[in-house]
Scaffold this active site. Structure first.
Site, short mmCIF file in Angstrom:
data_model
loop_
_atom_site.label_atom_id
_atom_site.label_comp_id
_atom_site.label_asym_id
_atom_site.label_seq_id
_atom_site.Cartn_x
_atom_site.Cartn_y
_atom_site.Cartn_z
N GLU A 1 57.01 26.12 10.10
CA GLU A 1 56.74 27.28 9.04
C GLU A 1 55.50 28.10 9.15
O GLU A 1 54.63 28.29 8.20
CB GLU A 1 56.61 26.64 7.61
CG GLU A 1 57.66 25.94 7.62
CD GLU A 1 58.27 25.14 6.32
OE1 GLU A 1 56.85 24.57 5.21
OE2 GLU A 1 58.90 24.40 6.10
N GLU B 1 67.80 21.69 9.14
CA GLU B 1 67.80 21.21 8.16
C GLU B 1 68.24 21.45 6.84
O GLU B 1 67.93 21.31 5.67
CB GLU B 1 66.16 21.19 7.36
CG GLU B 1 65.42 20.93 8.29
CD GLU B 1 63.58 21.45 7.31
OE1 GLU B 1 63.97 21.49 6.66
OE2 GLU B 1 62.69 20.51 8.25
O1 9MR Z 1 62.82 16.39 2.58
C1 9MR Z 1 61.53 16.41 2.25
C2 9MR Z 1 60.66 15.88 1.26
O2 9MR Z 1 60.58 14.51 1.17
C3 9MR Z 1 58.97 16.47 0.89
O3 9MR Z 1 58.67 16.07 -0.36
C4 9MR Z 1 58.97 17.81 1.32
C5 9MR Z 1 56.94 17.44 1.31
O4 9MR Z 1 57.02 19.01 1.62
O5 9MR Z 1 59.27 17.88 2.32
C6 9MR Z 1 60.56 18.43 2.68
O6 9MR Z 1 61.61 18.18 3.86
C7 9MR Z 1 60.82 19.58 4.26
C8 9MR Z 1 60.75 19.62 6.14
O7 9MR Z 1 59.05 18.39 6.58
C9 9MR Z 1 60.20 21.27 6.18
N1 9MR Z 1 61.04 21.54 5.81
C10 9MR Z 1 60.58 22.11 4.50
C11 9MR Z 1 62.29 20.82 3.89
C12 9MR Z 1 62.47 20.26 1.86
O8 9MR Z 1 60.91 20.49 1.95
#
Ligand code: 9MR
Length: 371
Positions: A155, A260
């Site tokens: 990102e 994802e």
């Molecule tokens: O699914 C993840 C969630 O449990 C966390 O709280 C969050 C914190 O930023 O991150 C989520 O996963 C993210 C991933 O690491 C990067 N792309 C976006 C995902 C969804 O937010």
């Protein structure tokens, strides 16, 4: 067309309630049906990595052949202090994948979010260079030859394709991207290295990714793939834009992964005229229309959307290395809490009782129909 019901597997097996038990026959599952096409992966929570729930464990092993850690490999967890790494859970995650002969993906090395607080305080380029070298080298070396691919940078782009302001950009300028890929390749020359981001089907962001991949390659960095997160909606992005992105990224000579994948079925506060996402929508019934059960009409829409997407993935299977869902079942999805806390969403192929949904059947039927 063969109907796949809830009594999976179709072809009988010795029922496995743990990954450890050896199976004797091949079961009907995502990973088996798509085995000649691409890896079928899932993201694991800390509890799933620790195999706390035998039923979930069994589902994970039956259906998926690739894993990503949803959270535990992020910087704040593995590198909580400058001189302290904690690999307890990530060692378990990698061991889980090895034990079950899965493709193991590392998520993520350099990301502006979920940083340890001490990292946010890095002020100058010397300190940041030292941090990046130590952080990337230590983590990638820990799993050299064991992890199959890494999200090296996550990102880094804004929606218009420009570089996002972050502690990395602020201290090192845009060269941090090339540096990160070079450091990862030096630590494990054989591991596949990915750039990972969301909304990569939007034209402006797509152009940003193209520039970034070209820049890394031109500077002598190794980049093997682009990871499109695939946090999508029922009606967007369009199949045309998804296809354009697959073609554009693979034309750069890199693999494409959907890293994802999930599809929200809930109203989006950004679609409401004048909606302020910071406004408190919690408890607003209109924003949480299916608190108990997903109506059949929406199940069907979701199933159709997944079928359309997987049909496109199959068309381009020569370019796609892996499709990973962001979670095993609806009950654990981050979309129950974002962008509004406490809703009930239904974005995955298995419901919270771990039962396959219509969407699962539609993804499976694409392959069944070809037999
Ligand atoms: O699914 C993840 C969630 O449990 C966390 O709280 C969050 C914190 O930023 O991150 C989520 O996963 C993210 C991933 O690491 C990067 N792309 C976006 C995902 C969804 O937010």
């Amino acid at each position: 067309m063969k109907l796949i019901n809830h009594c999976l597997p179709l072809i009988s097996i010795l029922i496995l309630n743990s990954c450890n038990i050896k199976k004797t026959e091949v079961s009907a599952s995502l990973k088996n049906s798509y085995k000649d096409d691409f890896y079928m992966g899932t993201a694991l929570s800390a509890d799933q990595i620790e195999e706390k729930n035998a039923k979930e464990d069994s589902l994970i092993c039956r259906e998926f052949n690739a894993i990503t850690a949803e959270n535990i490999m992020k910087s704040m967890f593995v590198h909580p202090q400058k001189d302290k790494y904690d690999f307890t859970l990530s060692d378990k995650f990698v061991a889980f994948g090895e034990k079950n002969k899965m493709f193991i993906h590392g998520h993520t090395l350099i990301w502006h979010s979920q940083l340890a607080p001490w990292m946010e305080k890095i002020k100058d380029s010397t300190e940041m260079k030292a941090f990046m070298k130590d952080h990337i080298t230590t983590i990638v070396s820990q799993y050299k030859g064991r992890i199959n691919s890494w999200d090296v940078v996550n990102e880094a782009l804004n929606e218009d394709g420009t570089l996002r302001k972050s502690v990395f950009l602020n201290t090192l300028g845009e060269d941090y991207l090339v540096d990160a890929f070079k450091l990862a390749a030096a630590a494990d020359p054989k591991v596949d290295l990915y750039y990972n981001d969301y909304n990569l089907e939007d034209p402006a962001k797509r152009e940003g990714v193209i520039r970034l991949v070209k820049k890394i390659k031109a500077a002598g960095g190794k980049i093997d793939g682009v990871g499109s997160q695939g946090h999508w909606q029922l009606d967007s992005p369009s199949l045309e834009e998804i296809e354009k992105s697959i073609l554009a990224y693979s034309a750069l000579g890199v693999k494409v992964a959907f890293t994802e994948l999930d599809i929200t079925v809930l109203p989006n506060p950004w679609d409401l005229k004048g909606a302020d996402v910071n406004q408190n929508f919690e408890g607003n019934a209109k924003m949480n229309p299916y608190p108990e059960i997903l109506p059949d009409s929406v199940q069907t829409k979701l199933a159709q959307r997944y079928a359309d997407i997987f049909k496109l993935f199959l068309k381009h299977k020569d370019k796609i290395s892996r499709v990973t869902f962001w979670g095993v079942h609806d009950g654990q999805s981050w979309l129950n809490d974002w962008p509004i806390k406490g809703r009930t969403n239904y974005p995955l192929l298995f419901d919270k009782e771990l039962q396959p949904k219509k969407a699962y059947n539609s993804v499976m039927q694409l392959k069944e129909a070809k037999k």
